[in-house]
Design a protein around this motif. Structure first.
Motif, mmCIF file in Angstrom:
data_model
loop_
_atom_site.group_PDB
_atom_site.id
_atom_site.type_symbol
_atom_site.label_atom_id
_atom_site.label_comp_id
_atom_site.label_asym_id
_atom_site.label_seq_id
_atom_site.Cartn_x
_atom_site.Cartn_y
_atom_site.Cartn_z
ATOM 1 N N ASN B 63 -51.255 4.898 -18.203
ATOM 2 C CA ASN B 63 -50.887 6.286 -18.490
ATOM 3 C C ASN B 63 -49.477 6.769 -17.667
ATOM 4 O OD1 ASN B 63 -53.486 7.369 -19.857
ATOM 5 N ND2 ASN B 63 -54.023 6.171 -17.938
ATOM 6 N N ILE B 64 -48.539 6.888 -18.257
ATOM 7 C CA ILE B 64 -47.191 7.003 -17.645
ATOM 8 C C ILE B 64 -47.381 8.443 -17.229
ATOM 9 C CG2 ILE B 64 -44.863 6.807 -17.974
ATOM 10 C CD1 ILE B 64 -46.464 4.280 -18.326
ATOM 11 N N ASP B 65 -47.547 9.392 -17.973
ATOM 12 C CA ASP B 65 -47.141 10.746 -17.638
ATOM 13 C C ASP B 65 -48.326 11.671 -18.487
ATOM 14 O OD1 ASP B 65 -46.477 13.176 -16.669
ATOM 15 O OD2 ASP B 65 -44.854 13.313 -18.000
ATOM 16 N N ASN B 66 -49.021 12.418 -17.677
ATOM 17 C CA ASN B 66 -50.140 13.375 -18.390
ATOM 18 C C ASN B 66 -49.705 13.984 -19.700
ATOM 19 O OD1 ASN B 66 -52.093 12.833 -16.869
ATOM 20 N ND2 ASN B 66 -52.490 14.766 -16.216
ATOM 21 N N SER B 68 -47.311 12.704 -21.821
ATOM 22 C CA SER B 68 -46.675 11.788 -22.874
ATOM 23 C C SER B 68 -48.244 11.051 -23.232
ATOM 24 C CB SER B 68 -45.641 10.990 -22.572
ATOM 25 O OG SER B 68 -46.127 10.484 -21.162
ATOM 26 N N PRO B 69 -47.999 10.367 -24.512
ATOM 27 C CA PRO B 69 -49.249 9.726 -24.774
ATOM 28 C C PRO B 69 -49.477 8.213 -23.864
ATOM 29 C CG PRO B 69 -47.523 9.589 -26.513
ATOM 30 C CD PRO B 69 -46.969 10.684 -25.556
ATOM 31 N N ALA B 70 -50.592 7.873 -24.063
ATOM 32 C CA ALA B 70 -50.826 6.521 -23.278
ATOM 33 C C ALA B 70 -50.061 5.541 -23.883
ATOM 34 C CB ALA B 70 -52.280 6.454 -23.093
ATOM 35 N N LYS B 89 -43.605 -1.620 -14.278
ATOM 36 C CA LYS B 89 -42.899 -0.671 -15.140
ATOM 37 C C LYS B 89 -41.865 0.012 -14.386
ATOM 38 C CE LYS B 89 -43.082 3.233 -17.928
ATOM 39 N NZ LYS B 89 -42.820 2.914 -19.378
#
Lengths: 145, 145
Positions: B63-66, B68-70, B89
């Motif tokens: 989960n990079i960012d809430n 943007s999609p996983a 990462k």
DNA sequence: TTGCGTGCAAAGGTTTTGCATGGCA
DNA sequence: TGCCATGCAAAACCTTTGCACGCAA
């Protein structure tokens, strides 16, 4: 720098976060707190302030899971983290916990020296199972058959 | 083990991910790929399979960012990972890199002994800046001066 | 008056869920 | 026939954005 937040809600929010230094909180929890206090703050306002604070490095944002809300935490610029601190998240109970440990300095140094990777401890989250969940049930990470 | 995914779409999906081992991909990209191929797979189906694969440790989810999609990535269960392996990462170029290093065994041991935390290396991602990005541009991660 | 912080509500995007369908044993 | 994977669509959820209001300079 903090003068930037000297607005009606901005400084109130910042002060609230500062008092909770070392703990994480979600936007919903923030709103609930101020609502219970009798001086509610709109969700949008909270998000807008937090966005600025994150940009300024006063607050950290953690995206634990795509479905759960982001966690925010006051880190006060460079003030209190002389020591390297990490977080771990329990995959079982969902708890997010702080770790302060000298050992991690070595980890940072190792990553930098041997892997040429400059670690950002504040963004890094260890996943696994916490002590409570390990004792409460004989849980192991072992994947299912 | 992989027989679990011997369903119409499951093994197709798994094979697709396996071919892309070392790269990460979103659900939308997966769907777009199969749609372009003429054999579309529903979003729900993809999510459901991925959820199982993540549980089984065959696939990792990031989960990079809430907003943007996983990102998902094939990691192949325990097959090739006798040794402890991690990922990092790069926050700058977005690259996701595998790390195999004995040092991490000590990290796991330390976390368990001193913090009673059972680390799940496959789920844990180090964030920071990679070697290429460090040399090519300025890095401002250093929070302490 | 002007600028801007604020709140409400709607929009946008991701992920999950309910339900009906169809394939396979 | 019965089970289960599948797909569609709606729901649920978090976050952002548009817009109008009101306070402060």
């Amino acid at each position: 720098m903090a003068s930037k937040y000297k607005t009606r809600q901005g400084d109130v929010l910042l002060e609230f976060l500062r008092q909770r230094q070392g703990r994480h909180i979600t936007v919903n929890e923030i709103c609930a707190h101020f609502k219970a206090q009798g001086s509610p703050i709109g969700v949008a306002t909270v998000y807008r302030h937090l966005e600025n604070m994150v940009k300024d490095g006063i607050v950290n944002k953690y995206n634990i899971d795509n479905n759960s809300p982001a966690c925010f935490e006051y880190v006060g610029g460079e003030s209190h983290c002389e020591e390297v601190c990490f977080h771990y998240k329990c995959e079982k109970c969902g708890k997010l916990v702080h770790l302060h440990c000298e050992e991690f300095k070595e980890l940072c140094a190792h990553l930098e020296q041997h892997h040429h990777f400059l670690l950002d401890p504040m963004r890094t989250v260890f996943y696994g199972i916490c002590a409570e969940c390990r004792t409460s049930a004989d849980q192991r990470i072992k994947r299912r058959k």
